[in-house]
Design an enzyme around this catalytic site. Structure first.
Site, mmCIF file in Angstrom:
data_model
loop_
_atom_site.group_PDB
_atom_site.id
_atom_site.type_symbol
_atom_site.label_atom_id
_atom_site.label_comp_id
_atom_site.label_asym_id
_atom_site.label_seq_id
_atom_site.Cartn_x
_atom_site.Cartn_y
_atom_site.Cartn_z
ATOM 1 N N SER A 49 0.833 -1.232 0.056
ATOM 2 C CA SER A 49 -0.067 -0.207 -0.020
ATOM 3 C C SER A 49 0.868 1.257 -0.106
ATOM 4 O O SER A 49 1.666 1.356 -0.794
ATOM 5 C CB SER A 49 -0.910 -0.229 1.249
ATOM 6 O OG SER A 49 -2.097 0.546 1.052
ATOM 7 N N ASP A 71 -8.780 -4.135 -5.981
ATOM 8 C CA ASP A 71 -8.455 -3.640 -4.699
ATOM 9 C C ASP A 71 -9.247 -2.302 -4.466
ATOM 10 O O ASP A 71 -9.491 -1.387 -5.111
ATOM 11 C CB ASP A 71 -7.010 -3.221 -4.934
ATOM 12 C CG ASP A 71 -6.263 -2.922 -3.601
ATOM 13 O OD1 ASP A 71 -6.638 -2.188 -2.809
ATOM 14 O OD2 ASP A 71 -5.109 -3.306 -3.519
ATOM 15 N N HIS A 105 -7.177 -6.139 -0.461
ATOM 16 C CA HIS A 105 -6.331 -4.806 -0.440
ATOM 17 C C HIS A 105 -4.671 -5.694 -0.230
ATOM 18 O O HIS A 105 -4.561 -6.336 0.428
ATOM 19 C CB HIS A 105 -6.339 -4.036 0.480
ATOM 20 C CG HIS A 105 -5.499 -2.917 0.522
ATOM 21 N ND1 HIS A 105 -4.892 -2.282 -0.722
ATOM 22 C CD2 HIS A 105 -4.799 -2.351 1.316
ATOM 23 C CE1 HIS A 105 -4.133 -1.507 -0.419
ATOM 24 N NE2 HIS A 105 -3.827 -1.452 0.953
#
Length: 527
Positions: A236, A468, A496
């Site tokens: 991320s 995602d 995710h």
């Protein structure tokens, strides 16, 4: 209020992510469009730093770490110094917490593997000790020392502090879908109080928690650990940190895995808008799954995903008028803001969908908001004693320094509402208003949107998940195309990030890259 993350069943929900609209939403979203929707929007390129270490930084690069027991079996901890201000390295230090677990063998040691779970604001040490250092594939842990450093301003590394626990409770309950001028003023007031708290409690540190500075800290750690190149897995927001490192030090970039990628070329407004679309993509998947179960409170087998969304939105509006009991020891009730956060928290990982169905059923059918409140609290990292980790504070501090504010005031938010609500009829309005937080930040941004090319770097592996919710797949496509040595690995699925989430195709491909340095063939897709 919200941001963005990553989660696994073995960890608290939303353990890594891009907390973009940090004040109102601990979240980020994902665009369902093609890669052209996130084509680089700037011609600026991150410039590499000189290869030679400046003399003024030599004491930092030559320091010795004093490793000691952490109190967590198998892990060691140390404290590293870095300059608070890289432009003035002699005028003060920041102390950074580091942890490692030595390679277990067998096999030839490959040095250190640094990990970061995202945020910004997620504790890398917490991630290492609770997951990566014990849960990464055994063959990886056998040959790498697993290492983490909490970035400056985060968790154990001189954390940015903004509000007390009680003040955070009020902040997270602030209505982010204002119906009139009074509610708009209340929201603006909450953002201002948050910003003023950060400025008052962390006045110097607040100017020096940028991603570029955190990446420079990682190069000091690389040298102190004795590694010629940095090997790294970032999830991320951690992909932005890793890509930034590669852009600054392309010759020192080793095997970098950037999973759930951020696109550094986009403005804050565009990032938040496309993130909003990502949450809608995830919600559509949840909606289709929900109505297949007899306990779905949002519809039955014949209910379309759009109608499921309208039903949820109607429930949120009901909570906006009349919050419901949540069995909270501190007297909090479940209103629209906390309920929205609870739903978004479950969008990060499809394994949380049954929990979300149960929580929605309790709230909608039994007037009991405890389940959604628990999801929201996990998202905000609020403990049973009413104390919050510094995630939200660090998230805002980094994001507001890295990019110009998405909006300058309420009028710009109102103008953007049609675009955000088109991106997500369910979450758009709240996420648009959440994006206003940096408008009142006490410190001017030092970063701007830019491309990262990292010319001369070894092959870099960028991983994108097609649905995602927090980091849209087109962002991974864009970053992989920007990086001169980038290779895109695609996971066709929900959730995710992709590594360690159950796809043997993804895991074996990433493991091969980490152990042999061999990226997959171009266009590799896994499901």
């Amino acid at each position: 209020m919200h941001m963005r993350r990553n989660s696994r069943p073995s960890r608290p929900l939303r353990r890594s992510g891009v907390l973009l609209a940090s004040a109102a939403l601990l979240i980020s979203a994902c665009s369902s469009g093609s890669s052209t929707t996130t084509a680089a929007s700037t011609s600026a390129v991150l410039t590499a730093l000189p290869r030679a270490t400046p003399t003024a930084l030599s004491p930092y690069y030559e320091q010795k770490l004093n490793w000691r027991s952490c109190g967590v079996p198998g892990f060691e901890c140390a404290t590293m110094k870095a300059p608070l201000d890289y432009a003035k390295p002699g005028e003060g230090d920041v102390r950074l917490a580091v942890s490692r677990k030595k390679a277990t063998g067998p096999g030839k040691p490959l040095g250190s593997l640094l990990v970061n779970p995202g945020g910004p604001g997620g504790s890398a040490i917490g991630y290492l000790q609770a997951y990566a250092g014990i849960g990464y594939p055994a063959e990886v842990r056998a040959r790498y020392d697993m290492v983490a450093v909490d970035p400056r301003g985060v968790a154990r590394s001189e954390p940015v502090e903004c509000l007390t626990g009680r003040e955070m409770d009020a902040y997270t309950q602030t209505d982010t879908t204002p119906d009139d001028g009074r509610e708009t003023d209340q929201l603006v007031g909450a953002f201002k109080k948050f910003a003023e708290g950060c400025g008052a409690r962390s006045p110097e540190l607040l100017r020096h928690v940028s991603t570029v500075e955190a990446a420079r800290d990682m190069d000091i750690l690389r040298a102190v650990l004795g590694d010629k190149k940095l090997n790294y897995v970032g999830a991320s927001y951690g992909t932005f940190l890793g890509a930034t490192y590669a852009g600054l030090y392309p010759d020192r970039a080793g095997r970098l895995v950037l999973d759930g990628a951020l696109d550094p070329s986009l403005t804050a407004r565009k990032l938040n808008e496309e993130q909003t679309a990502g949450f809608e993509t995830a919600f559509q998947s949840f909606a289709k799954d929900c109505v297949r179960h007899i306990d779905c409170p949002l519809g039955d087998a014949g209910t379309s995903p759009d109608q499921v969304g309208r039903n949820l939105k109607a429930f949120f509006q009901q909570l906006d008028k009349t919050p419901i009991p949540a069995g909270d020891a501190d007297g909090r009730k479940l209103g629209e803001a906390l309920a929205t956060t609870g739903v978004i928290a479950a969008m990060y990982d499809e394994t949380a969908w049954p929990q979300l169905r149960d929580a929605l059923t309790s709230a909608m059918k039994q007037n009991d908001g405890a389940g959604l409140l628990a999801l929201s609290d996990s998202y905000y990292e609020r403990d049973a004693d009413g104390q919050y980790a510094n995630l939200m504070s660090a998230n805002a501090a980094v994001n507001c320094l890295d990019l110009p504010a998405a909006f300058s005031g309420p009028d710009q938010v109102r103008e953007s509402l049609p675009a955000f609500e088109k991106a997500s009829p369910v979450f758009g309005e709240g996420l648009a208003w959440a994006s206003l937080n940096c408008a009142y930040w006490p410190v001017k941004n030092t970063g701007e949107p830019h491309r990262i090319e990292a010319k001369g770097a070894a092959p870099i592996l960028v991983v994108g998940t097609t649905r995602d919710p927090a980091t849209p797949y087109p962002w991974a496509q864009s970053l992989a195309s920007q990086l001169s040595s980038g290779t895109l690995l695609t996971y066709v699925g929900d959730g995710h990030t992709a590594y360690g989430r159950g796809s043997s195709c993804i895991d074996s491909t990433i493991n091969r890259y980490l152990l042999q340095g061999t990226p997959p063939q171009k266009g590799k897709r896994c499901s």
